[in-house]
Design a protein around this motif. Structure first.
Motif, PDB file in Angstrom:
ATOM      1  N   THR A 147       0.812  -1.219   0.000  1.00 13.32           N
ATOM      2  CA  THR A 147       0.000   0.000   0.000  1.00 13.32           C
ATOM      3  C   THR A 147       0.851   1.277   0.000  1.00 13.32           C
ATOM      4  N   PRO A 148       0.243   2.392  -0.466  1.00 11.42           N
ATOM      5  CA  PRO A 148       0.974   3.658  -0.580  1.00 11.42           C
ATOM      6  C   PRO A 148       0.854   4.495   0.702  1.00 11.42           C
ATOM      7  N   PHE A 149       1.576   5.620   0.727  1.00 13.69           N
ATOM      8  CA  PHE A 149       1.565   6.445   1.942  1.00 13.69           C
ATOM      9  C   PHE A 149       0.295   7.263   2.092  1.00 13.69           C
ATOM     10  N   ASN A 150      -0.428   7.510   0.980  1.00  8.51           N
ATOM     11  CA  ASN A 150      -1.407   8.596   1.061  1.00  8.51           C
ATOM     12  C   ASN A 150      -2.750   8.209   1.682  1.00  8.51           C
ATOM     13  N   PHE A 151      -3.057   6.925   1.767  1.00  6.94           N
ATOM     14  CA  PHE A 151      -4.254   6.479   2.505  1.00  6.94           C
ATOM     15  C   PHE A 151      -3.864   5.284   3.372  1.00  6.94           C
ATOM     16  N   LEU A 172       0.350  -7.716   4.961  1.00  2.00           N
ATOM     17  CA  LEU A 172       0.259  -6.297   4.591  1.00  2.00           C
ATOM     18  C   LEU A 172       1.650  -5.669   4.638  1.00  2.00           C
ATOM     19  N   LYS A 173       2.062  -5.081   3.503  1.00  2.00           N
ATOM     20  CA  LYS A 173       3.351  -4.372   3.440  1.00  2.00           C
ATOM     21  C   LYS A 173       2.999  -2.908   3.200  1.00  2.00           C
ATOM     22  N   PRO A 174       2.873  -2.124   4.289  1.00  2.00           N
ATOM     23  CA  PRO A 174       2.447  -0.732   4.117  1.00  2.00           C
ATOM     24  C   PRO A 174       3.591   0.163   3.647  1.00  2.00           C
ATOM     25  N   SER A 175       3.253   1.411   3.374  1.00  2.00           N
ATOM     26  CA  SER A 175       4.294   2.383   3.015  1.00  2.00           C
ATOM     27  C   SER A 175       5.223   2.567   4.199  1.00  2.00           C
ATOM     28  N   GLU A 176       6.498   2.689   3.910  1.00  2.00           N
ATOM     29  CA  GLU A 176       7.494   2.907   4.979  1.00  2.00           C
ATOM     30  C   GLU A 176       7.423   4.332   5.513  1.00  2.00           C
ATOM     31  N   LYS A 177       6.605   5.201   4.851  1.00  2.00           N
ATOM     32  CA  LYS A 177       6.537   6.600   5.317  1.00  2.00           C
ATOM     33  C   LYS A 177       5.579   6.765   6.487  1.00  2.00           C
ATOM     34  N   ASP A 178       4.524   5.938   6.568  1.00  2.00           N
ATOM     35  CA  ASP A 178       3.546   6.077   7.660  1.00  2.00           C
ATOM     36  C   ASP A 178       2.957   4.713   8.062  1.00  2.00           C
ATOM     37  N   SER A 222      -2.090  -7.541  -4.261  1.00  2.00           N
ATOM     38  CA  SER A 222      -2.880  -6.348  -4.501  1.00  2.00           C
ATOM     39  C   SER A 222      -1.971  -5.162  -4.191  1.00  2.00           C
ATOM     40  N   PHE A 223      -1.836  -4.250  -5.138  1.00  2.00           N
ATOM     41  CA  PHE A 223      -0.883  -3.145  -4.980  1.00  2.00           C
ATOM     42  C   PHE A 223      -1.568  -1.835  -5.300  1.00  2.00           C
ATOM     43  N   VAL A 224      -1.242  -0.784  -4.524  1.00  2.00           N
ATOM     44  CA  VAL A 224      -1.598   0.588  -4.907  1.00  2.00           C
ATOM     45  C   VAL A 224      -0.370   1.459  -4.675  1.00  2.00           C
ATOM     46  N   GLY A 225      -0.035   2.277  -5.665  1.00  2.00           N
ATOM     47  CA  GLY A 225       1.115   3.172  -5.547  1.00  2.00           C
ATOM     48  C   GLY A 225       1.343   3.880  -6.864  1.00  2.00           C
ATOM     49  N   ASP A 228       4.937   3.340 -12.231  1.00  2.00           N
ATOM     50  CA  ASP A 228       6.093   2.530 -12.637  1.00  2.00           C
ATOM     51  C   ASP A 228       6.246   1.325 -11.710  1.00  2.00           C
ATOM     52  N   ILE A 229       6.047   1.555 -10.414  1.00  2.00           N
ATOM     53  CA  ILE A 229       6.170   0.439  -9.462  1.00  2.00           C
ATOM     54  C   ILE A 229       4.980  -0.516  -9.620  1.00  2.00           C
ATOM     55  N   ALA A 230       3.798   0.051  -9.866  1.00  2.00           N
ATOM     56  CA  ALA A 230       2.609  -0.799 -10.078  1.00  2.00           C
ATOM     57  C   ALA A 230       2.852  -1.736 -11.269  1.00  2.00           C
ATOM     58  N   GLU A 382       2.661  14.484 -16.509  1.00  2.00           N
ATOM     59  CA  GLU A 382       3.019  13.678 -15.332  1.00  2.00           C
ATOM     60  C   GLU A 382       2.185  14.048 -14.111  1.00  2.00           C
ATOM     61  N   GLU A 383       2.206  13.158 -13.149  1.00  2.00           N
ATOM     62  CA  GLU A 383       1.473  13.388 -11.894  1.00  2.00           C
ATOM     63  C   GLU A 383       2.363  14.203 -10.959  1.00  2.00           C
ATOM     64  N   ILE A 384       1.847  15.303 -10.407  1.00  2.00           N
ATOM     65  CA  ILE A 384       2.640  16.142  -9.500  1.00  2.00           C
ATOM     66  C   ILE A 384       2.406  15.723  -8.047  1.00  2.00           C
ATOM     67  N   ARG A 455      -2.730   3.739 -17.630  1.00  2.00           N
ATOM     68  CA  ARG A 455      -1.602   3.537 -16.697  1.00  2.00           C
ATOM     69  C   ARG A 455      -1.997   3.781 -15.230  1.00  2.00           C
ATOM     70  N   SER A 456      -3.304   3.905 -14.972  1.00  2.00           N
ATOM     71  CA  SER A 456      -3.744   4.028 -13.577  1.00  2.00           C
ATOM     72  C   SER A 456      -4.052   2.666 -12.963  1.00  2.00           C
ATOM     73  N   ALA A 457      -4.059   1.614 -13.750  1.00  2.00           N
ATOM     74  CA  ALA A 457      -4.331   0.288 -13.175  1.00  2.00           C
ATOM     75  C   ALA A 457      -3.832  -0.806 -14.110  1.00  2.00           C
TER      76      ALA A 457
HETATM   77  P1  NAD Z   1       5.060   4.351  -4.234  1.00  2.00           P
HETATM   78  O1  NAD Z   1       4.901   3.722  -5.565  1.00  2.00           O
HETATM   79  O2  NAD Z   1       6.320   5.093  -3.942  1.00  2.00           O
HETATM   80  O3  NAD Z   1       4.939   3.243  -3.076  1.00  2.00           O
HETATM   81  C1  NAD Z   1       3.882   2.307  -3.050  1.00  2.00           C
HETATM   82  C2  NAD Z   1       4.383   1.014  -2.410  1.00  2.00           C
HETATM   83  O4  NAD Z   1       5.437   0.470  -3.208  1.00  2.00           O
HETATM   84  C3  NAD Z   1       4.959   1.240  -1.011  1.00  2.00           C
HETATM   85  O5  NAD Z   1       4.536   0.200  -0.169  1.00  2.00           O
HETATM   86  C4  NAD Z   1       6.466   1.208  -1.249  1.00  2.00           C
HETATM   87  O6  NAD Z   1       7.193   0.734  -0.138  1.00  2.00           O
HETATM   88  C5  NAD Z   1       6.600   0.257  -2.416  1.00  2.00           C
HETATM   89  N1  NAD Z   1       7.779   0.556  -3.240  1.00  2.00           N
HETATM   90  C6  NAD Z   1       8.405   1.754  -3.379  1.00  2.00           C
HETATM   91  N2  NAD Z   1       9.443   1.635  -4.219  1.00  2.00           N
HETATM   92  C7  NAD Z   1       9.480   0.360  -4.640  1.00  2.00           C
HETATM   93  C8  NAD Z   1      10.325  -0.373  -5.542  1.00  2.00           C
HETATM   94  N3  NAD Z   1      11.332   0.213  -6.180  1.00  2.00           N
HETATM   95  N4  NAD Z   1      10.060  -1.677  -5.737  1.00  2.00           N
HETATM   96  C9  NAD Z   1       9.036  -2.274  -5.118  1.00  2.00           C
HETATM   97  N5  NAD Z   1       8.204  -1.635  -4.253  1.00  2.00           N
HETATM   98  C10 NAD Z   1       8.427  -0.334  -4.019  1.00  2.00           C
HETATM   99  O7  NAD Z   1       3.776   5.279  -4.010  1.00  2.00           O
HETATM  100  P2  NAD Z   1       3.524   6.317  -2.845  1.00  2.00           P
HETATM  101  O8  NAD Z   1       4.395   7.512  -3.064  1.00  2.00           O
HETATM  102  O9  NAD Z   1       3.533   5.650  -1.534  1.00  2.00           O
HETATM  103  O10 NAD Z   1       1.996   6.711  -3.150  1.00  2.00           O
HETATM  104  C11 NAD Z   1       1.622   7.706  -4.059  1.00  2.00           C
HETATM  105  C12 NAD Z   1       1.260   7.125  -5.406  1.00  2.00           C
HETATM  106  O11 NAD Z   1       0.217   6.181  -5.258  1.00  2.00           O
HETATM  107  C13 NAD Z   1       0.736   8.166  -6.373  1.00  2.00           C
HETATM  108  O12 NAD Z   1       1.236   7.891  -7.651  1.00  2.00           O
HETATM  109  C14 NAD Z   1      -0.759   7.961  -6.342  1.00  2.00           C
HETATM  110  O13 NAD Z   1      -1.476   8.388  -7.479  1.00  2.00           O
HETATM  111  C15 NAD Z   1      -0.834   6.489  -6.181  1.00  2.00           C
HETATM  112  N6  NAD Z   1      -2.116   6.076  -5.657  1.00  2.00           N
HETATM  113  C16 NAD Z   1      -2.966   5.431  -6.499  1.00  2.00           C
HETATM  114  C17 NAD Z   1      -4.206   5.038  -6.057  1.00  2.00           C
HETATM  115  C18 NAD Z   1      -5.135   4.280  -6.953  1.00  2.00           C
HETATM  116  O14 NAD Z   1      -5.995   3.603  -6.444  1.00  2.00           O
HETATM  117  N7  NAD Z   1      -4.993   4.356  -8.261  1.00  2.00           N
HETATM  118  C19 NAD Z   1      -4.591   5.299  -4.734  1.00  2.00           C
HETATM  119  C20 NAD Z   1      -3.695   5.958  -3.899  1.00  2.00           C
HETATM  120  C21 NAD Z   1      -2.450   6.334  -4.375  1.00  2.00           C
END
Ligand code: NAD
Length: 497
Positions: A147-151, A172-178, A222-225, A228-230, A382-384, A455-457
């Motif tokens: 999961t990502p940091f923002n939710f 569950l492997k959450p974001s390392e930021k929160d 299941s991944f959200v982030g 490129d990482i997705a 790009e996404e800001i 590229r959103s999913a």
């Molecule tokens: P991120 O891609 O940096 O991190 C997401 C997850 O991937 C984290 O758990 C992180 O530890 C892991 N990760 C980071 N680098 C990695 C790597 N090199 N290899 C493997 N795993 C890695 O995203 P973020 O900054 O935490 O979140 C913001 C992003 O998430 C934005 O792009 C936002 O649009 C997106 N987002 C998308 C949705 C959606 O449902 N489409 C919802 C929320 C956020």
């Protein structure tokens, strides 16, 4: 210094890899904790505990699993204030917004309480002579949520709520930021009666993610982030034969037709562009007024509205939004603002020099507004992910429709109009996964499902709702008969009925 390890087999454990990452207070810029980065071996310990827990959990009847989800929903609600404050302290979003983060996650747990009804199979009596057919949905085993940091509350609950209620165990492997809220959510799951080991939280970075992708006992990811990482996670997971649903970044457009209620549109865009400092995948960072007159009327109201925004620390009840998550993220956003200026966009409001008195080292960015943004600009493509709103002017409905449709991202879009026919046509033709009509952030309710396009999913099954149920289960179809009397002769053609 607070040290955050992992949550495995029902207890908090210290990390053993020796690798750690700092967690900041975004309001002050101070390091407030450290989180351990898991090794491959630590991931394996978590998976083995989950395998054991899942075997027992899957034997329970669905109503017993549902009762645990009910108890969990109630317990999370009881801890709402604690969770919201904890969330704000690491993320930086204001506490009221953090409550929303928790509530939208609890909505999915609530949906998961209905699993006995929703996971029921199908039965056909008499599909052939004396033959019945039934289909059932079996859990996959152990699944992973990255999961990502923002939710940090909502998205973990989207995933483990659906995964666990359908009979799986979840890593569950959450974001390392929160990571603190995900850790607390797992602890509360055990307190609510959830079996130990069924929901393990393994903190970490790429090494932990790669350990998930390589682990033979993890059946789905299941991944959200970010995109490129997705894409990487989707590719590696599917190559290893796992199911994968990987949601990525976004660039959502808000289209304003000439007949829109401009007061409402401006209020909605203001909240959706700048709320949570723009760190939402369903934010509205691009607005497209259709026609010169519409653009002028939008600016007339948006410029003074921006002046009223209050930026404050995350516990300030009057603040509209707080700091961004890290210093690195602040730099990324301000670099994009610099680039947009170089690319020739018209900077109408500049948030780069904003400082909050008494919190000069916090990661605050003032609201920023650009006009005359064009589709060839990198800052449009790009996404800001910050409090930056870009105006792209369009002359016609067709031009406005083409902008989100041709963008690399296709997460969400909104249209403001009083014309039902135009809205209907837009919703039908736009190449985007989630559409709002006079609704700024159309995150679907828990009994629908969430997913963007392009590229959103990556993957073809959405998050939560019935799509989530399908993702975390596999269908087994049984054809049965109970013959009486004489045996039948061998048949050499495929059975036909
Ligand atoms: P991120 O891609 O940096 O991190 C997401 C997850 O991937 C984290 O758990 C992180 O530890 C892991 N990760 C980071 N680098 C990695 C790597 N090199 N290899 C493997 N795993 C890695 O995203 P973020 O900054 O935490 O979140 C913001 C992003 O998430 C934005 O792009 C936002 O649009 C997106 N987002 C998308 C949705 C959606 O449902 N489409 C919802 C929320 C956020």
């Amino acid at each position: 210094m607070k040290q955050i390890g992992h949550f495995i087999d029902g207890v908090k454990v210290a990390g053993t890899s020796g690798r750690r990452t700092d967690i900041y207070n975004p309001n002050t810029g101070e390091v407030q904790a450290q989180v351990s980065m898991a090794s491959v071996d630590e991931m394996d310990v978590a998976v083995r505990s989950a395998v054991k827990a899942q075997a027992e959990w899957a034997k329970l009847n669905p109503q017993k699993r549902s009762r645990v989800m009910f108890a969990y929903k109630a317990l999370v609600e009881t801890h709402m204030e604690e969770l919201a404050h904890l969330l704000s302290s690491e993320h930086g979003k204001v506490v009221a917004d953090s409550r929303g983060d928790v509530i939208r996650g609890v909505d999915v747990i609530e949906f998961a309480c209905g699993i006995p009804q929703n996971q029921k199979g199908d039965y056909t009596m008499g599909a052939g002579p004396g033959i019945d057919v039934y289909s059932i949905r079996k859990p996959l085993g152990v699944v992973a949520a990255i999961t990502p940091f923002n939710f940090p509350a909502m998205i973990p609950m989207w995933m483990f709520g659906m995964a666990i209620s359908t009979g799986n165990a979840c890593i569950l492997k959450p974001s390392e930021k929160d990571p603190s809220v995900p850790m607390r959510l797992a602890e509360l799951f055990v307190e609510a009666g959830g079996p130990k080991g069924l929901l393990n939280v393994v903190n970490g970075d790429k090494e932990a993610v790669d350990a998930i992708l390589a682990h033979p006992d993890i059946k789905a990811v299941s991944f959200v982030g970010s995109s490129d990482i997705a894409h990487y996670v989707y590719h590696e997971a599917t190559k290893a034969g796992k199911r994968a649903q990987c949601m990525g970044g976004a660039k959502n457009h808000g289209i304003i037709l000439p007949d829109a209620d401009m007061d409402q549109a401006v209020k909605d865009v203001l909240g959706a562009a700048f709320g949570s400092a723009g760190e939402r995948c369903m934010a509205l960072p691009v607005v497209v007024p259709v026609g010169e007159g519409t653009a002028e009327r939008f600016l007339e109201k948006m410029l003074p509205a921006i002046e009223t925004l209050k930026i404050g620390i995350s516990t300030d009840p009057d603040a509209d939004y707080g700091p961004v998550v890290t210093a690195a993220h602040k730099k990324r956003v301000t670099d994009y603002i610099d680039l947009a200026v170089k690319e020739g966009a018209t900077l109408l409001v500049d948030g780069r020099d904003f400082e909050l008195q008494g919190y000069e080292d916090g990661y605050f960015i003032g609201p920023t507004l650009f006009d005359n943004v064009t589709t060839d600009m990198t800052t449009y493509k790009e996404e800001i992910f910050g409090p930056v709103l870009q105006i792209v002017r369009a002359d016609t409905f067709e031009q406005a429709l083409a902008l989100p449709s041709e963008h690399q991202y296709g997460n969400g879009v909104a249209i403001y109009t009083a014309n039902g026919r135009a809205a209907r046509e837009f919703a039908d033709r736009v190449e985007v996964g989630m559409v709002g009509i006079n609704v700024p952030i159309p995150v679907p309710v828990s009994y629908h499902s969430f997913g963007g396009w392009k590229r959103s999913a990556f993957g073809d099954i959405n998050q939560y709702g019935m799509e989530g149920l399908r993702f975390y289960t596999k269908t087994k179809t049984v054809t049965q008969r109970w013959p009486e009397g004489e045996t039948e002769d061998s048949a050499f053609i495929i059975p036909t009925f």
